[in-house]
Each structure stands twice: as structure tokens, then as C-alpha cells.
Design a protein around this motif. Structure first.
Motif, PDB file in Angstrom:
ATOM      1  N   GLU A 240       1.192  -1.149  -0.082  1.00 41.77           N
ATOM      2  CA  GLU A 240       0.103  -0.029  -0.195  1.00 41.77           C
ATOM      3  C   GLU A 240       1.125   1.200  -0.272  1.00 41.77           C
ATOM      4  N   ILE A 241       0.859   2.228  -0.695  1.00 41.22           N
ATOM      5  CA  ILE A 241       1.607   3.341  -0.794  1.00 41.22           C
ATOM      6  C   ILE A 241       0.499   4.422  -0.663  1.00 41.22           C
ATOM      7  N   TRP A 242      -0.584   4.599  -0.631  1.00 39.80           N
ATOM      8  CA  TRP A 242      -1.208   5.500  -0.684  1.00 39.80           C
ATOM      9  C   TRP A 242      -3.017   5.008  -0.255  1.00 39.80           C
ATOM     10  N   ASN A 243      -3.593   5.907   0.680  1.00 39.51           N
ATOM     11  CA  ASN A 243      -4.694   5.900   1.554  1.00 39.51           C
ATOM     12  C   ASN A 243      -5.536   7.143   1.715  1.00 39.51           C
TER      13      ASN A 243
ATOM     14  N   ASP B  24      -9.385  13.233   2.958  1.00 37.86           N
ATOM     15  CA  ASP B  24      -8.281  13.156   4.344  1.00 37.86           C
ATOM     16  C   ASP B  24      -7.420  12.292   3.685  1.00 37.86           C
ATOM     17  N   THR B  25      -6.112  11.994   2.970  1.00 34.53           N
ATOM     18  CA  THR B  25      -5.471  11.390   2.449  1.00 34.53           C
ATOM     19  C   THR B  25      -4.119  11.222   3.158  1.00 34.53           C
ATOM     20  N   GLY B  26      -3.297   9.971   3.536  1.00 30.03           N
ATOM     21  CA  GLY B  26      -2.244  10.046   3.895  1.00 30.03           C
ATOM     22  C   GLY B  26      -1.147   8.708   3.082  1.00 30.03           C
ATOM     23  N   MET B  27      -0.298   9.350   2.923  1.00 29.01           N
ATOM     24  CA  MET B  27       1.372   8.255   1.845  1.00 29.01           C
ATOM     25  C   MET B  27       2.678   8.607   2.381  1.00 29.01           C
ATOM     26  N   GLY B  28       2.375   7.515   2.443  1.00 31.16           N
ATOM     27  CA  GLY B  28       4.256   7.246   3.465  1.00 31.16           C
ATOM     28  C   GLY B  28       5.613   8.026   2.651  1.00 31.16           C
TER      29      GLY B  28
END
Length: 884
Positions: free
Chosen positions: A200-203, A226-230
Motif C-alpha cells: 500500500e502506498i496511498w490511502n 483526508d489522504t495519507g501517503m508514507g
């Protein structure tokens, strides 16, 4: 765009071009969510925006948010170093929409960034959607052109996000990258999903509902994104790596660790280098955000992270403290993106060095004792809890370190026995604390400290924060609720309010809660670490467990900061002007003024005070950064830091430095260096101005300095200026001529006073009293002048008596001066030819007795006495005459 810094910048630049506000990362200690130990996601700083409690001047935003997961339910600590993608510190890239765009735009922005800006092969991407989210399924087909096979419906909570049991919630879409068949693993939702092939790279969270109750869910009026990418994961992907620790940033940190230890990074100690690199980041960023190692709360988690890395440093064979030597490499890699690292570099280095120095002593001592304790234990046995507790309580060897050391030998620890020993010690401490009288009233604070631990102080970096009410105290006892009009003491889990100590007064401000508020009138420290807010409930009802918002009186705190920093500068300036014997003997740092007492054997002259003020203001105008470091007391004092009178210091102390010395032996070095736990200005220029008002004595060898700063100092000087202008107007001269005009007037006044005194003397001796015009008569063959005088200074009576003696040639003169308050002074003069048979001392005592006084003294030819009853002056004259 292959480097981590370039990838981060590209993300932010992309969203800026697409109309988003670029918002700086919030601190790792959340200011708006007291339930979180650390910020662990990008949306944390926007929580109140999503819920509608806060409104900002933008509706879309993007961030690179620093995050830590090392405590509570988000605890990755034990996995770090042994997996490819676990970290205690990581960066979360995210874009947010607060009621602006929704699913279609969010999917479009994400797909274009990944495939066009980052250039990732679209054929290697697949996505997930919540199993009922047909809208998202259709949009991925439309925008990305993905086939049904590459859009996977997930029925679990993995693809449905919720802020809590109630509040905003919604379905998610996760973007995965396929690393290829050569790596084991299956797509999400499959039996092999835990493998490493699909990462997984982006939620993307589609916040479209509000959970009202457990059963009821309604549509939000303004759906949000609301998104999150490490950053670590996407960087590894873009750099062609399958392991986050192979990216350029981590390679640089690991290379620094390898160079410092001389141990290969790809050998059997590979995990140790990785642990050190990861924990270096989390430790440094936590320290930069105001967390310092301690035995409670966030400080304890930081200490665990630091000590875990330090133990791996020892496993690598590092003989001396290692972590602090790696800080420059970290600052070089991340300082441009996070300038707080640069600002706090000295504090980070000192803290790491101090902690590792102490930890090595603990580790060496504890391991030796532990080896003795388990010498007779076989594999599979348990170390008894009493011994484990003794190692902890007496030698400072933590339980988790004992467990970690014994795990390699296959020996466990009786944790239940450890807990019982801990509880027994607390019970004994409570019993010893309980007393009578005033001490008994403090028992409640001990009990609360025992129940909740120390209050987390957030005030070095923030003056506003959210918290949870842990206790309410009224009348010396805990209560469950406080209502309007009630004055209580409030304990919360974390606070920006400074508790009075070190001379600095406690903060005041407001505690707001649902349906009400409380006014904080003071903050005190109790029970070794509890911050007690003295407050009055002015509206609503406050209960234990309520979430509250604490806000310090910002203007008052700013004045306190200025005055506290000014005391440091004045203290050093006094030592420079008067000598190094000057040390502080007490202080008061109030919002409107500052006062502190110093050792000095004599009054400080006006010129000396002026020089002190000038030297202190030289540092103010430097606008130099005020830096804080954490050190041991001994190390700090060895470096020249001053410890303040009456203060108690622990093993670790905050060392506050400000300014650069311009004169003497210290020229070019830090001007003021003191041990201090108070709040201070960020730059000396914030003080504005220092004005010393006075120096006075408060005891043998102790002087008291009073001073003003900033606006108060300017107001004082403006008032002085107005007074000078008013005097100039009255004197009819220019303001710069006032002094010379006053000097002229004073000369004229002194001349007139002399002339007036002479005139009074002549008038006084010229007539108007008993005994005729001159008051002269003959008594028993002796010439006698007896006069009662008013309006004559008592000190002039002797001179007048001498003149009277001259006018008589031979005889006795008695002059009685009566003051406005009714008291009288008497002087008797006897000419030389009569002193063999008449004594001025005997005669003046007769006069004094008649005036209601006692005694008198002098010489046979001139004596003086007094009495309280001037109305008997004429009677005194007659009494002396009768004695003749």
C-alpha cells in the motif's frame, strides 16, 4: 526527483499548483487531541476543522506531517529494525479538502500525481474500495481506466475509516503497488495479503458520514477528503527499492552510524544500524518539539526509544556515547525541510549525550547485578519479581531492559511479582506521607500523582492545548463535578500553563469545555509533578473525564517571559560590573515587573546601575536566539552555568543561554548561561528594553534590584518624559534646560533660606518675650536672658546662645525653641567667668524637667535638653531663674 527531499518537495509543489494551501507540519505533541500521545497521522492537526469546531482561511490543504508511533495502540517499536517498513518516526504526505472537492477530484489528483508527476507504471497499480462504495468503484474506472479485476472490494474496516465511536467517518480507497511475481504475497483481500508483493502506498479517505450513535449514521452536509501517503514507502518505490532503509536518507544515516562504529552495515549487525537510524530520527524530532526524557508519559516513551538505540550502539561495540555524534548527519539530511532540527541541534546533541552517558552506567551496573541474580537459573526459568523490582528501584534498571537481556538466555521475569513489589512500595510511601496539620492537606496531591502520574507540561512550545480532566479538588478532597460559581483546583493530563516555581509566577488564563468555561487565576506545582490550576467555574458544569481546551493568557505570559529573561541578563551584567561574588538570593518574576535579590556588601551606586542597565540592553538589541540544552548539573556548572539560590535540581537540568559577550574574558562566548526551568523569550529582542528602577537593602549583604521591561519600561520612561515637559512648561524653559534652571532655583532658594534664617535669628533675639525687649534681667546679681522662640530650627539655638553670652559679657542665657508639634528644645549658655559656680548642665536639666522631660547634657558652659510639653516653656524659664 529520486531523493527523499525532492520527492517531498514535488508532492507539496504539485498540490500547491492545484490550489492547495501548504500547511507546515504540526508538532509531534498534539495540541488539539489530548487522547493521543503523539501525532500519528496527517489529519490530526485538522481534526477540529473536520468536525466544524475550527474554521481556517482555506478549504484545501496539503502537508508533509512528521509522525511518531511508539506508544499506545500505535506502537511499532519492537518491529523497528527487523522489517522493511516499520518505523517509530515517519513522514505522512497528505492532501485535504474541508467541504471543497470530494471523491472524483481526490481520485484524479492522486492518479495524476502517481502516474504523471512521479512516473509510476500504471500497469503495476491496483486499488481497493469499500465493498458498498459503487461511486468510488466507477470513478476509478472512469479516471484511471482500471479494469474490474484491478479494483478490489474490501468488506472489512480496513477500508472504512472512523474518527471514533461517533463523529465523521467514511469509506477508503487504498492504492497498492505490485512489486512483481518474484516476491511472495497476494493482493489485498487474498489469503496471501500479508506478503510483500503488493504494498500500500496511498490511502484516500472519503469522509461522507457522521456516526451519530452506534446504530445511526447520517450524511455529512459537506463531505471532505483526508489522504495519507508514507514518504518512506513512496521514496523506496521511486528509488527502485523494496526496503525503506535502502533509500538515500536512511543510507546516509546508516553510513554515519557505520563510520562511527566501524561495523559493516550489511553484516550480522544490520538490524542494529537500522534501529539507530530510525530511533535517531524519532528522538531528535521529539526533543525538538519539547519532549525530554523522563520516567513518565511522553518522556518515558522517548527514553525507551533512546535507550533501545543506545543499547544497539553498545552491541555495535561503541565504547563512548554514539547517538549524539550522528545528529549532524540527520540535520544535514532533514534540516532544510524541518528547520526546528537546526534550531534545536544543540539541545538534541546535549540530551542524547547526557542520556547515553547515564544509560551506560545503568547498563553496566545492572547487567552485572543481573548476571549474579540469574547465575543459578536454567533456561525456561523465571527471575523473581522482587529481584527485578530491586534492580529497577535501587539501581535504575528498567523492567523491559531486564526482560530483553534475559530473553537471549531463555529466562523470563515474574512480572506479577514485580507489580506487587511496586504497589507495596507505593503504599509505604503513602503511609509515610500521611501526617497531621498542614502536611495532611497535601495528601490529596500525593494520591492524585500516584493515580495519574505527573502532568505533561507543554508550555515551552505552546500556550494552547487540549486535555482531559483527571481530577477536580474542592476543599482538599476530590469531587466528580464542579458547577458555576464554584472555586476549585483542576488537574489535567497535559497543560500549557506554567506552575509557579523558580521565582516565576504561575500562568493564568481560561479552560473551556462543552457548555462552559473556567477562569484560571493561578497555577501551582504540587505533589512532585502535578500542575494544579486554581480556577473558578464561570459557566456550565465541569466533570472528571471531560475534554477541555486550555489557553494561557498570552499577553501576560509574554510579559513574564520578558521579565524572566531580563533577570538573567541583569544578573550577568551585575557580575560583570560588581564582581563574580554576586549571586542571586531570591527573585520574583511578575507580569508587570521583576525583582531579584543579590549578594553584595554595600549600596550599588547610580553609575554602577547605569552600567549594568547598559550592558543588559546591549544583549537585548543583539536579538540573539535564546537556546536551551539538557545537561547534567555537574556538566552544566563545569561549563559555567549558574545555579540559582534555593532551587532544587534533578540529575538533568535545562541550561538556558542567551546573547554573546562583547567585553572581558567572555568576549565572543555566551553571555548568560543559567540552569533554569522557566519560560523565556525566543530572541532577546523580544524583551524590548530593560529599565532598572532601584537598588535597596533587604538584609545584611543582600541588595534588591527592581526593574521593568518592554511596554512597562516604555510607559515608565514616557511618564518621566511627560513630567519633564510639564516642569519645563512651569519653569518656562526648554526640556533640556530644566536641570540647569532647577539648579539655579535651588541656589537662589538656599541663599534666601540663609537670609531668612539670619533674619529670624535677629528677630528672635530682638524682643517680644518675657523679661523685656531683649529678655534680659538680673537675678541674684547674675545677668540672665530667658527667651521662648518659635519658628527657629533647634540646631540654631546654640549659635543664638553664644551670641547672647557675648551681649551679656557675664551671665546666663536660656533659649527654649517650641516646634509646631508642641515639643520643646532648651539650650543654656554660661559665660566662662561663672562656670566655677554655675553649670549649664544643671540648669538645662531644671528646664527639661519643667518641660516634662528628663536629663540633658553638654559642657559646663553650654548644655542642651528637650521636653515634650512646649506649653510649659515660660514656666521653664522661671524655674531656671528661680534656681539662680
Amino acid at each position: 526527483m529520486s531523493g527523499v527531499n525532492e520527492i517531498r518537495s514535488a508532492f507539496l509543489d504539485y498540490f500547491k499548483k492545484n490550489g492547495h494551501e501548504i500547511v507546515p507540519s504540526s508538532p509531534l505533541v498534539p495540541r488539539n487531541d489530548p487522547t493521543l500521545m503523539f501525532t500519528n497521522a496527517g489529519m490530526v492537526q485538522f481534526k477540529n476543522v473536520f468536525t466544524g469546531l475550527e474554521h481556517r482561511p482555506y478549504s484545501t490543504a496539503a502537508t508533509a506531517q512528521k509522525c511518531v508511533r511508539a506508544g499506545g495502540k500505535h506502537n511499532d517499536l519492537d518491529n523497528v529494525g527487523y522489517t522493511a517498513r516499520h518505523h517509530t518516526f515517519f513522514e505522512m504526505l497528505g492532501n485535504f479538502s474541508f467541504g471543497d472537492y470530494f471523491k472524483e477530484r481526490a481520485i484524479e489528483l492522486a492518479w495524476n500525481l502517481i502516474t504523471k508527476e512521479y512516473g509510476i507504471d500504471a500497469k503495476r497499480l491496483l486499488v481497493t474500495v469499500y465493498h458498498t462504495d459503487d461511486e468510488a468503484f466507477g470513478l476509478w474506472q472512469k479516471i484511471a481506466g482500471l479494469s474490474d479485476r484491478r479494483i478490489i472490494r474490501i468488506p472489512t474496516s480496513d477500508n472504512f475509516w472512523a474518527m471514533g465511536d461517533t463523529g465523521p467517518c467514511g469509506p477508503c480507497s487504498e492504492i497498492f503497488y505490485d512489486h512483481g511475481e518474484h516476491i511472495w504475497g497476494g493482493p489485498p483481500g487474498s489469503a496471501e495479503e500479508d506478503g510483500d508483493r503488493f504494498i500500500e502506498i496511498w490511502n484516500l479517505v472519503f469522509m461522507q458520514y457522521e456516526q451519530v450513535t452506534k446504530e445511526e449514521r447520517v450524511n455529512l452536509p459537506r463531505p471532505s477528503i483526508d489522504t495519507g501517503m508514507g514518504l518512506e514507502r513512496i521514496s523506496a518505490l521511486l528509488q527502485g527499492k523494496h526496503d525503506n532503509y535502502d533509500t538515500d536518507l536512511f543510507r546516509a544515516l546508516i553510513s554515519a552510524s557505520m563510520e562511527a562504529t566501524g561495523v559493516d552495515a550489511e553484516g550480522e549487525r544490520r538490524a542494529s544500524h537500522r534501529v539507530i537510524a530510525d530511533h535517531l530520527r524519532s528522538s531528535a524530532f521529539l526533543i525538538a518539539d519539547g519532549v525530554l526524557p523522563s520516567n513518565e508519559g511522553r518522556g518515558y516513551v522517548l527514553r525507551r526509544i533512546m535507550r533501545r538505540a543506545m543499547r544497539h550502539g553498545q552491541l555495535l561495540g561503541a565504547r563512548d556515547p554514539l547517538m549524539w555524534r550522528l545528529v549532524p548527519a540527520l540535520v544535514q539530511q532533514m534540516g532544510a525541510a524541518y528547520p526546528e532540527l537546526v534550531r534545536a541541534q544543540a539541545l538534541i546533541s546535549e540530551t542524547l549525550k547526557l542520556e547515553e552517558t547515564r544509560f551506560r552506567k545503568t547498563l553496566d551496573r545492572g547487567l552485572g547485578l543481573l548476571n549474579d541474580a540469574v547465575g543459578g537459573l536454567a533456561e525456561g526459568a523465571e527471575l523473581d519479581g522482587e529481584t527485578a523490582f530491586k534492580l529497577y528501584d535501587t539501581y535504575g534498571f528498567p523492567l523491559d531492559l531486564t526482560q530483553d537481556a534475559l530473553r537471549q538466555k531463555g529466562i523470563g521475569v515474574d512480572t506479577e511479582g514485580f507489580s506487587k513489589a511496586m504497589e507495596r512500595q507505593k503504599a509505604e510511601a503513602r503511609a509515610h506521607w500521611a501526617g497531621s496539620g498542614e502536611a495532611a492537606t497535601e495528601t490529596v496531591w500525593f494520591e492524585l500523582k500516584d493515580a495519574f502520574g505527573a502532568t505533561e507540561f507543554l508550555g515551552y512550545g505552546s500556550e494552547r492545548a487540549e486535555a482531559v480532566v483527571q481530577a477536580i479538588v474542592s476543599g482538599g478532597a476530590s469531587v466528580a463535578e464542579a458547577v458555576t460559581g464554584q472555586k476549585v483546583q483542576i488537574i489535567v493530563n497535559q497543560t500549557p500553563f506554567y506552575g509557579e516555581s523558580g521565582g516565576q509566577m504561575g500562568d493564568t488564563g481560561v479552560i473551556a469545555f462543552d457548555g462552559g468555561r473556567a477562569i484560571v487565576t493561578d497555577t501551582q506545582k504540587k505533589g512532585d509533578g502535578l500542575f494544579v490550576h486554581q480556577a473558578e467555574i464561570t459557566g456550565g458544569s465541569l466533570k472528571v473525564g471531560d475534554a477541555v481546551i486550555l489557553e494561557v493568557d498570552h499577553a501576560r505570559r509574554a510579559r513574564l517571559r520578558s521579565n524572566h529573561s531580563a533577570t538573567h541578563l541583569i544578573h550577568e551584567a551585575l557580575r560583570e560590573v560588581l564582581g563574580t561574588h554576586v549571586t542571586q538570593k531570591g527573585s520574583l518574576v511578575a507580569p508587570e515587573r521583576l525583582r531579584f535579590d543579590v549578594s553584595h556588601p554595600k549600596p550599588i551606586s547610580a553609575d554602577e546601575l547605569k552600567e549594568v542597565e547598559t550592558l543588559a540592553n546591549e544583549i537585548v538589541v543583539q536579538n540573539a536566539a535564546v537556546t536551551t540544552r539538557l545537561m547534567s548539573v555537574d556538566d552544566a556548572i563545569a561549563e559555567g552555568a549558574m545555579a540559582l539560590f534555593g532551587e532544587k535540581y534533578g540529575e538533568e537540568v535545562r541550561v538556558v543561554s542567551m546573547g554573546t559577550a562583547k567585553h572581558g574574558e567572555k568576549a565572543g562566548r555566551a553571555y548568560s548561561v543559567e540552569l533554569c526551568g522557566g519560560t523565556h523569550v525566543a530572541e532577546t529582542g523580544e524583551i524590548g528594553l530593560i529599565r532598572i528602577l532601584s537598588d535597596s537593602a533587604v538584609g545584611a549583604g543582600v541588595r534588591r534590584i527592581e526593574a521593568l521591561t518592554g511596554e512597562a519600561a516604555r510607559d515608565y520612561l514616557n511618564g518621566q518624559d511627560e513630567r519633564v515637559k510639564a516642569m519645563a512648561s512651569i519653569l518656562k524653559v526648554q526640556p533640556d534646560e530644566v536641570l540647569s534652571r532647577i539648579e539655579t532655583l535651588m541656589d537662589e532658594r538656599r541663599k534666601l533660606e540663609r537670609e531668612l534664617a539670619e533674619a529670624k535669628k535677629k528677630l528672635a533675639m530682638g524682643g517680644g518675650a518675657s523679661g523685656g525687649d531683649s529678655g534680659q534681667r538680673e537675678v541674684n546679681g547674675v545677668k540672665f536672658i530667658g527667651r521662648v522662640l518659635t519658628g527657629i530650627d533647634p540646631k540654631d539655638l546654640k549659635g543664638l546662645a553664644d551670641e547672647g553670652k557675648k551681649s551679656l559679657g557675664s551671665g546666663v542665657v536660656l533659649l527654649i525653641g517650641v516646634a509646631e508639634d508642641g515639643k520643646a528644645s532648651a539650650v543654656v549658655g554660661v559665660t566662662e567667668d561663672l562656670v566655677s559656680r554655675l553649670s549649664a548642665v544643671d540648669l538645662v536639666r531644671i528646664a527639661s524637667q519643667a518641660l516634662g522631660g528628663k536629663g540633658g547634657g553638654g559642657r559646663p558652659d553650654m548644655a542642651q535638653a528637650g521636653g515634650p510639653d512646649g506649653s510649659k516653656a515660660e514656666a521653664a524659664v522661671e524655674a531656671v531663674a528661680a534656681s539662680l
